[in-house]
Design an enzyme around this catalytic site. Structure first.
Site, PDB file in Angstrom:
ATOM      1  N   CYS A  78       4.631  -6.639   8.902  1.00  0.00           N
ATOM      2  CA  CYS A  78       5.554  -6.067   9.875  1.00  0.00           C
ATOM      3  C   CYS A  78       5.595  -6.971  11.093  1.00  0.00           C
ATOM      4  O   CYS A  78       4.609  -7.617  11.423  1.00  0.00           O
ATOM      5  CB  CYS A  78       5.051  -4.675  10.284  1.00  0.00           C
ATOM      6  SG  CYS A  78       6.130  -3.821  11.456  1.00  0.00           S
ATOM      7  N   CYS A 121       3.887   8.389   0.505  1.00  0.00           N
ATOM      8  CA  CYS A 121       4.193   7.551   1.667  1.00  0.00           C
ATOM      9  C   CYS A 121       4.343   6.119   1.169  1.00  0.00           C
ATOM     10  O   CYS A 121       3.412   5.579   0.580  1.00  0.00           O
ATOM     11  CB  CYS A 121       3.043   7.676   2.672  1.00  0.00           C
ATOM     12  SG  CYS A 121       3.160   6.515   4.053  1.00  0.00           S
ATOM     13  N   CYS A 154      -1.812  -0.840  15.461  1.00  0.00           N
ATOM     14  CA  CYS A 154      -1.472  -0.760  14.037  1.00  0.00           C
ATOM     15  C   CYS A 154      -1.987  -1.978  13.276  1.00  0.00           C
ATOM     16  O   CYS A 154      -1.800  -3.118  13.698  1.00  0.00           O
ATOM     17  CB  CYS A 154       0.041  -0.643  13.901  1.00  0.00           C
ATOM     18  SG  CYS A 154       0.589  -0.601  12.186  1.00  0.00           S
ATOM     19  N   CYS A 161       3.050  -3.301  17.114  1.00  0.00           N
ATOM     20  CA  CYS A 161       2.419  -2.171  17.814  1.00  0.00           C
ATOM     21  C   CYS A 161       0.913  -2.424  17.923  1.00  0.00           C
ATOM     22  O   CYS A 161       0.263  -2.830  16.959  1.00  0.00           O
ATOM     23  CB  CYS A 161       2.684  -0.855  17.069  1.00  0.00           C
ATOM     24  SG  CYS A 161       4.428  -0.455  17.004  1.00  0.00           S
ATOM     25  N   CYS A 214      -2.414   3.499   7.570  1.00  0.00           N
ATOM     26  CA  CYS A 214      -1.694   2.510   8.359  1.00  0.00           C
ATOM     27  C   CYS A 214      -2.087   1.059   8.074  1.00  0.00           C
ATOM     28  O   CYS A 214      -2.406   0.301   8.991  1.00  0.00           O
ATOM     29  CB  CYS A 214      -1.878   2.810   9.854  1.00  0.00           C
ATOM     30  SG  CYS A 214      -1.632   4.534  10.246  1.00  0.00           S
ATOM     31  N   GLU A 251       0.844  -1.195   0.000  1.00  0.00           N
ATOM     32  CA  GLU A 251       0.000   0.000   0.000  1.00  0.00           C
ATOM     33  C   GLU A 251       0.881   1.246   0.000  1.00  0.00           C
ATOM     34  O   GLU A 251       1.890   1.304   0.699  1.00  0.00           O
ATOM     35  CB  GLU A 251      -0.832  -0.073   1.293  1.00  0.00           C
ATOM     36  CG  GLU A 251      -1.683   1.094   1.603  1.00  0.00           C
ATOM     37  CD  GLU A 251      -2.576   0.831   2.841  1.00  0.00           C
ATOM     38  OE1 GLU A 251      -2.733  -0.337   3.267  1.00  0.00           O
ATOM     39  OE2 GLU A 251      -3.087   1.815   3.369  1.00  0.00           O
TER      40      GLU A 251
HETATM   41  N1  SAH Z   1       7.383   1.137  11.503  1.00  0.00           N
HETATM   42  C1  SAH Z   1       7.546   2.536  11.390  1.00  0.00           C
HETATM   43  C2  SAH Z   1       6.820   3.188  10.250  1.00  0.00           C
HETATM   44  C3  SAH Z   1       5.411   2.760   9.927  1.00  0.00           C
HETATM   45  S1  SAH Z   1       4.047   3.374  10.816  1.00  0.00           S
HETATM   46  C4  SAH Z   1       7.219   3.212  12.691  1.00  0.00           C
HETATM   47  O1  SAH Z   1       6.792   2.544  13.610  1.00  0.00           O
HETATM   48  O2  SAH Z   1       7.433   4.399  12.822  1.00  0.00           O
HETATM   49  C5  SAH Z   1       3.965   5.117  10.632  1.00  0.00           C
HETATM   50  C6  SAH Z   1       3.367   5.787  11.853  1.00  0.00           C
HETATM   51  O3  SAH Z   1       1.966   5.529  11.982  1.00  0.00           O
HETATM   52  C7  SAH Z   1       3.995   5.314  13.145  1.00  0.00           C
HETATM   53  O4  SAH Z   1       4.197   6.396  14.003  1.00  0.00           O
HETATM   54  C8  SAH Z   1       2.924   4.383  13.684  1.00  0.00           C
HETATM   55  O5  SAH Z   1       3.067   4.170  15.056  1.00  0.00           O
HETATM   56  C9  SAH Z   1       1.678   5.122  13.307  1.00  0.00           C
HETATM   57  N2  SAH Z   1       0.441   4.330  13.313  1.00  0.00           N
HETATM   58  C10 SAH Z   1       0.274   3.032  13.002  1.00  0.00           C
HETATM   59  N3  SAH Z   1      -1.008   2.678  13.131  1.00  0.00           N
HETATM   60  C11 SAH Z   1      -1.670   3.780  13.545  1.00  0.00           C
HETATM   61  C12 SAH Z   1      -3.028   4.048  13.849  1.00  0.00           C
HETATM   62  N4  SAH Z   1      -3.962   3.110  13.769  1.00  0.00           N
HETATM   63  N5  SAH Z   1      -3.335   5.307  14.223  1.00  0.00           N
HETATM   64  C13 SAH Z   1      -2.387   6.278  14.299  1.00  0.00           C
HETATM   65  N6  SAH Z   1      -1.110   6.085  14.013  1.00  0.00           N
HETATM   66  C14 SAH Z   1      -0.735   4.847  13.651  1.00  0.00           C
END
Ligand code: SAH
Length: 352
Positions: free
Chosen positions: A114, A107, A121, A118, A335, A94
């Site tokens: 991954c 982006c 996410c 988290c 995300c 994506e």
């Molecule tokens: N792995 C990397 C980059 C990918 S995520 C990282 O962790 O930074 C890009 C950003 O989006 C990160 O800050 C992540 O924590 C955030 N993110 C992921 N899912 C999200 C969600 N559901 N709502 C808000 N931010 C989110």
């Protein structure tokens, strides 16, 4: 895909070498590089000033990465476009295209899936499938440039995946996307976002690139961070902040902290105070992101009032903080949610 068979992942020097081994003149490498990385050719057939024999030889020996556009959605609110691309092995990634006053931003994803886990996410729910090659990262930008017929001036590596978990391919990608012989995007217009893999943050600092490092913080104490991000079990919050300081010392680049505000979890006055103590004195910028709720988890967005209050608290302590504009809210959230929805639809078409 073997690295050496993937022609679009080779730097110009590596390509010159490869072309030399085929018994061809060096200027052919330059022509070929230009077709791939400036004219954004989709295949060897488009490279009309290369002799047919050479094109055939290349096609036999080298894979040519060219992503297939599987779906595009355009936001009616702000024109943001989300793309789903098919890779040669059938995997899907994506990417997102956004228009800002200062130019077009893309982006990109750095991995299929991954493994960082988290909690809020969507990209991590099914774990890591594989790393993306440099050419697969480049081609997300190339395919979008062709599709939108516009120059891309900014790149953020904030799609699916943890870029510092795919370190070598990421660095090759950055060198190639900023190369004067390619799209020549300024290093200053590239942002790499990490969940905080400390040793690779330090390695990145030592590359002395002029890119922006964004750290996903999301919690202002070790305990809070551990609740949301399993990676925090491996790296203690102070180690991560030290690595950010090191990044600034080595590169002179101001670090960005990403802080997704989750209602009732990390958005209180106390959280804001702790954040101030944690990052105060560091040359940084805090990006507050209202969490994008995903249906697999029960996290909710903070109240607007709490978000503004949180920002206020930081600014009072002279910490630069902005609330991220939410682009393309009407088109499947951000995300990894678009890719996930697509994958589910393929398994059970009735839900589409
Ligand atoms: N792995 C990397 C980059 C990918 S995520 C990282 O962790 O930074 C890009 C950003 O989006 C990160 O800050 C992540 O924590 C955030 N993110 C992921 N899912 C999200 C969600 N559901 N709502 C808000 N931010 C989110």
């Amino acid at each position: 895909m073997e690295h050496n068979t993937d022609i679009k992942s080779l730097s110009l020097d590596e390509l010159k070498n490869a072309i030399g081994k085929l018994g061809e003149k060096p200027y052919r490498a330059k022509q070929l590089y230009e077709w791939m990385h400036v004219k954004l050719a989709r295949n060897y057939d488009e490279m009309t000033n290369l002799p047919k024999g050479l094109r055939e030889k290349l096609a036999e020996q080298y894979e040519y990465t060219s992503l297939k556009e599987v779906a595009v959605q355009t936001s009616k609110i702000d024109g943001t476009k989300k793309f789903l691309f098919g890779l040669a092995d059938g995997n899907i990634v994506e990417s997102v295209w956004m228009q800002y006053h200062h130019g077009n931003s893309v982006c990109i994803s750095s991995q299929v899936g991954c493994r960082m886990g988290c909690r809020f996410c969507a990209s991590t729910i099914d774990g890591l499938e594989r790393n993306l090659t440099p050419s697969e990262m480049l081609d997300q930008i190339y395919a979008i440039s062709r599709s939108t017929s516009g120059r891309v001036s900014n790149v953020v590596v904030m799609g699916t995946g943890e870029p510092l978990d795919n370190y070598d391919n990421l660095i090759q990608f950055i060198h190639m996307i900023t190369d004067g012989n390619g799209l020549n995007i300024s290093q200053r217009n590239i942002t790499v976002s990490t969940c905080g893999i400390v040793e690779n943050m330090r390695r990145l600092a030592e590359e002395k690139l002029q890119i922006t490092l964004a750290l996903s913080l999301h919690g202002s104490t070790q305990a809070k961070r551990q609740e949301l991000m399993p990676v925090a079990n491996k790296y203690e919050i102070n180690e991560v902040i030290d690595a950010c300081r090191y990044y600034f010392d080595q590169t002179g680049r101001r670090v960005t902290f990403e802080y997704s505000l989750v209602g009732g979890v990390n958005d209180t006055d106390e959280d804001a105070e702790n954040l101030c103590s944690l990052v105060g004195g560091l040359n940084c910028h805090v990006n507050l992101i209202p969490v994008n709720p995903i249906k697999e988890r029960d996290y909710v967005e903070s109240e607007r009032r709490d978000i503004l209050n949180f920002q206020n608290k930081l600014e009072k302590r002279h910490i630069n903080a902005t609330i991220r504009r939410e682009m393309g809210r009407d088109i499947d959230g951000a995300c990894g949610q678009l890719r996930r929805r697509h994958a589910q639809a393929m398994r059970s078409p009735v839900q589409y």
